[in-house]
Write an enzyme that holds these catalytic residues in place. Sequence first.
Site, PDB file in Angstrom:
ATOM      1  CG  ASN A  56      -4.037 -54.940 -62.245  1.00 30.65           C
ATOM      2  OD1 ASN A  56      -2.861 -55.128 -63.283  1.00 30.65           O
ATOM      3  ND2 ASN A  56      -4.301 -53.585 -62.027  1.00 30.65           N
ATOM      4  NE  ARG A  65       0.855 -57.766 -67.104  1.00 24.74           N
ATOM      5  CZ  ARG A  65      -0.334 -58.232 -66.742  1.00 24.74           C
ATOM      6  NH1 ARG A  65      -0.453 -58.982 -65.659  1.00 24.74           N
ATOM      7  NH2 ARG A  65      -1.560 -57.929 -67.351  1.00 24.74           N
ATOM      8  CB  SER A 119      -2.088 -46.314 -56.580  1.00 26.15           C
ATOM      9  OG  SER A 119      -1.707 -46.427 -58.179  1.00 26.15           O
ATOM     10  N   PRO A 137      -3.213 -50.069 -71.205  1.00 20.75           N
ATOM     11  CG  PRO A 137      -1.288 -49.475 -72.042  1.00 20.75           C
ATOM     12  CD  PRO A 137      -2.009 -49.748 -70.634  1.00 20.75           C
ATOM     13  CB  VAL A 191      -2.911 -46.691 -62.799  1.00 27.37           C
ATOM     14  CG1 VAL A 191      -4.186 -46.243 -61.896  1.00 27.37           C
ATOM     15  CG2 VAL A 191      -3.063 -47.554 -63.685  1.00 27.37           C
ATOM     16  CG  HIS A 222      -0.280 -53.311 -64.869  1.00 33.18           C
ATOM     17  ND1 HIS A 222      -1.347 -54.304 -64.846  1.00 33.18           N
ATOM     18  CD2 HIS A 222       0.241 -53.370 -66.048  1.00 33.18           C
ATOM     19  CE1 HIS A 222      -1.427 -54.914 -65.846  1.00 33.18           C
ATOM     20  NE2 HIS A 222      -0.597 -54.360 -66.916  1.00 33.18           N
ATOM     21  CG  HIS A 244       4.937 -58.591 -73.923  1.00 31.11           C
ATOM     22  ND1 HIS A 244       3.887 -57.961 -74.535  1.00 31.11           N
ATOM     23  CD2 HIS A 244       4.731 -58.262 -72.378  1.00 31.11           C
ATOM     24  CE1 HIS A 244       2.830 -57.546 -73.682  1.00 31.11           C
ATOM     25  NE2 HIS A 244       3.475 -57.649 -72.306  1.00 31.11           N
TER      26      HIS A 244
HETATM   27  C1  HEM Z   1       2.079 -52.044 -75.058  1.00 30.74           C
HETATM   28  C2  HEM Z   1       1.150 -52.495 -74.150  1.00 30.74           C
HETATM   29  C3  HEM Z   1       0.778 -53.664 -73.322  1.00 30.74           C
HETATM   30  C4  HEM Z   1      -0.220 -54.596 -73.313  1.00 30.74           C
HETATM   31  C5  HEM Z   1      -1.332 -54.526 -74.020  1.00 30.74           C
HETATM   32  C6  HEM Z   1       0.313 -55.816 -72.451  1.00 30.74           C
HETATM   33  C7  HEM Z   1      -0.774 -56.801 -72.107  1.00 30.74           C
HETATM   34  C8  HEM Z   1      -0.171 -57.982 -71.458  1.00 30.74           C
HETATM   35  C9  HEM Z   1      -0.877 -59.031 -71.212  1.00 30.74           C
HETATM   36  C10 HEM Z   1      -2.450 -59.095 -71.860  1.00 30.74           C
HETATM   37  C11 HEM Z   1      -0.504 -60.004 -70.420  1.00 30.74           C
HETATM   38  C12 HEM Z   1      -0.577 -61.361 -70.018  1.00 30.74           C
HETATM   39  C13 HEM Z   1      -1.447 -61.244 -68.776  1.00 30.74           C
HETATM   40  C14 HEM Z   1      -2.005 -62.564 -68.187  1.00 30.74           C
HETATM   41  O1  HEM Z   1      -2.550 -63.343 -69.190  1.00 30.74           O
HETATM   42  O2  HEM Z   1      -2.440 -62.782 -67.041  1.00 30.74           O
HETATM   43  C15 HEM Z   1       1.097 -59.209 -70.140  1.00 30.74           C
HETATM   44  C16 HEM Z   1       1.976 -59.773 -69.516  1.00 30.74           C
HETATM   45  C17 HEM Z   1       3.277 -59.187 -69.246  1.00 30.74           C
HETATM   46  N1  HEM Z   1       3.644 -57.956 -69.491  1.00 30.74           N
HETATM   47 FE1  HEM Z   1       2.420 -56.780 -70.884  1.00 30.74          FE
HETATM   48  N2  HEM Z   1       1.591 -55.435 -71.892  1.00 30.74           N
HETATM   49  C18 HEM Z   1       1.897 -54.163 -72.358  1.00 30.74           C
HETATM   50  C19 HEM Z   1       3.200 -53.763 -72.031  1.00 30.74           C
HETATM   51  C20 HEM Z   1       4.018 -54.131 -71.100  1.00 30.74           C
HETATM   52  C21 HEM Z   1       4.987 -53.341 -70.354  1.00 30.74           C
HETATM   53  C22 HEM Z   1       5.219 -51.819 -70.850  1.00 30.74           C
HETATM   54  C23 HEM Z   1       5.664 -54.185 -69.734  1.00 30.74           C
HETATM   55  C24 HEM Z   1       6.979 -53.944 -69.008  1.00 30.74           C
HETATM   56  C25 HEM Z   1       8.002 -52.870 -69.293  1.00 30.74           C
HETATM   57  C26 HEM Z   1       5.071 -55.419 -69.820  1.00 30.74           C
HETATM   58  C27 HEM Z   1       5.391 -56.506 -69.167  1.00 30.74           C
HETATM   59  C28 HEM Z   1       4.750 -58.020 -68.895  1.00 30.74           C
HETATM   60  C29 HEM Z   1       5.268 -59.003 -68.587  1.00 30.74           C
HETATM   61  C30 HEM Z   1       6.650 -59.232 -67.877  1.00 30.74           C
HETATM   62  C31 HEM Z   1       4.360 -59.870 -68.451  1.00 30.74           C
HETATM   63  C32 HEM Z   1       4.526 -61.423 -68.148  1.00 30.74           C
HETATM   64  C33 HEM Z   1       3.874 -61.448 -66.554  1.00 30.74           C
HETATM   65  C34 HEM Z   1       3.990 -62.635 -65.699  1.00 30.74           C
HETATM   66  O3  HEM Z   1       4.320 -63.868 -66.475  1.00 30.74           O
HETATM   67  O4  HEM Z   1       3.348 -62.613 -64.464  1.00 30.74           O
HETATM   68  N3  HEM Z   1       4.083 -55.295 -70.613  1.00 30.74           N
HETATM   69  N4  HEM Z   1       0.949 -58.236 -70.742  1.00 30.74           N
END
Ligand code: HEM
Length: 343
Positions: free
Chosen positions: A102, A69, A83, A170, A77, A73, A200
Amino acid sequence: MPSSTRPRAAAAVAGVLAAAVAALCLHGAAAQLCETYYDDTCPDAYNIVKQVLIDAHKSDVRIYASLIRLHFHDCFVQGCDGSLLLDGVPGVINSEKGAPPNNNSARGFPVVDKAKAALEGACPGVVSCADILALAAEISVELSGGPKWGVLLGRLDGTTADFNGASNLPAPFENLTVLQGKFKAVGLNDVDLVALSGAHTFGRVQCANIADAPADRLYNFSGTNRPDPTLDSAYRAFLSQRCPRNGNSMVLNDLDPTTPDIFDKNYYTNLEVNRGFLTSDQELKSSPQARGTTAPIVDQFARSQDAFFKSFAQSMINMGNIKPVTDPSVGEVRCNCRKVNDS
Ligand code: HEM
Ligand SMILES: *[C@@H]1O[C@H](CO)[C@@H](O)[C@H](O)[C@H]1NC(C)=O
Ligand SMILES: *[C@@H]1O[C@H](CO)[C@@H](O)[C@H](O)[C@H]1NC(C)=O
Ligand SMILES: *[C@@H]1O[C@H](CO)[C@@H](O)[C@H](O)[C@H]1NC(C)=O
């Protein structure tokens, strides 16, 4: 000059020349990223990062998800320039770490520091922090059961942060049209959007992202005072227990409850049965705008893990290619990922 120092001096000159050659991946006249960038200057870079990640995972099963993630991020940006890793400096750096997507959410920074320290020990001043994030992302996926790919390298670290850009990442409550627009703005298409969202398949998500406005899908979806109709009712009942109305917004849930820490295609099979966690997830399958665009891609990945893995690897390369800094007059190799050099 004592004769015994001469070979060493010659070796040093040769080393500098090798570094100067290795420090460019030329394609025609333009510098670009390449897999072999550190082959002469830090040949063990990949293995050094991998060992730090394996050690971190022993006490933190979530770390692989958290690290990929960070690369996302970072890249969205100002491009993949490290950054995100810069700490705040009053009046100079408004850290991206404090931006809403973040703050209290992006994690894994101490592990990035450990990887940097290990690399500085082996090959000082050579491997950029932006490249550490790209390497960590691939290693994290691979160690979780996902695909492998050749990571393109040679990014330099930027010297600025963009708080507003990070605030515009996003968001979980955004609809398909907005998500497509944000991906398109960085050169990524519908296949990239669907494939990369497949990350996800592992990691955790806070209750705020399903139980609190503006991301409330359980109690008051889009101000309707009803749950999101595209959320499976049994899954909604399960999540309502974990995330009660006005409960603790920071409680963690699995993004993929079927195999929480494994990188597989279950993210897509979940979407097929209305068990996406975020609005931004379920939109890929259920939005009216998904018909004929992203929904068929979801269907394909739900059927074929091989198709998902192939697309995911390519889309990670595409994301890693967002505006890399390769001009040493613009970027640098940071000594400390949290700070611009000489600051
Ligand atoms: C399509 C748009 C996306 C949105 C709106 C989004 C949004 C989010 C949100 C809201 C969370 C939870 C954060 C939290 O509760 O602290 C999350 C977690 C995560 N996102 Fe996304 N995400 C997107 C795309 C991506 C992409 C492109 C990747 C990687 C290629 C990614 C990888 C992850 C991972 C692995 C987690 C879990 C992180 C953890 O357990 O620390 N996401 N994302
Ligand atoms: C980040 O969240 C904390 C609360 O945990 C808050 O005190 C702080 O102001 C937030 N940072 C920014 C930049 O909004
Ligand atoms: C998507 O969200 C944007 C911003 O909220 C809104 O302007 C637009 O009408 C929405 N599109 C659809 C198809 O719902
Ligand atoms: C539901 O959301 C709408 C729009 O955000 C808000 O006006 C309304 O007060 C909310 N309902 C409840 C019961 O909180």
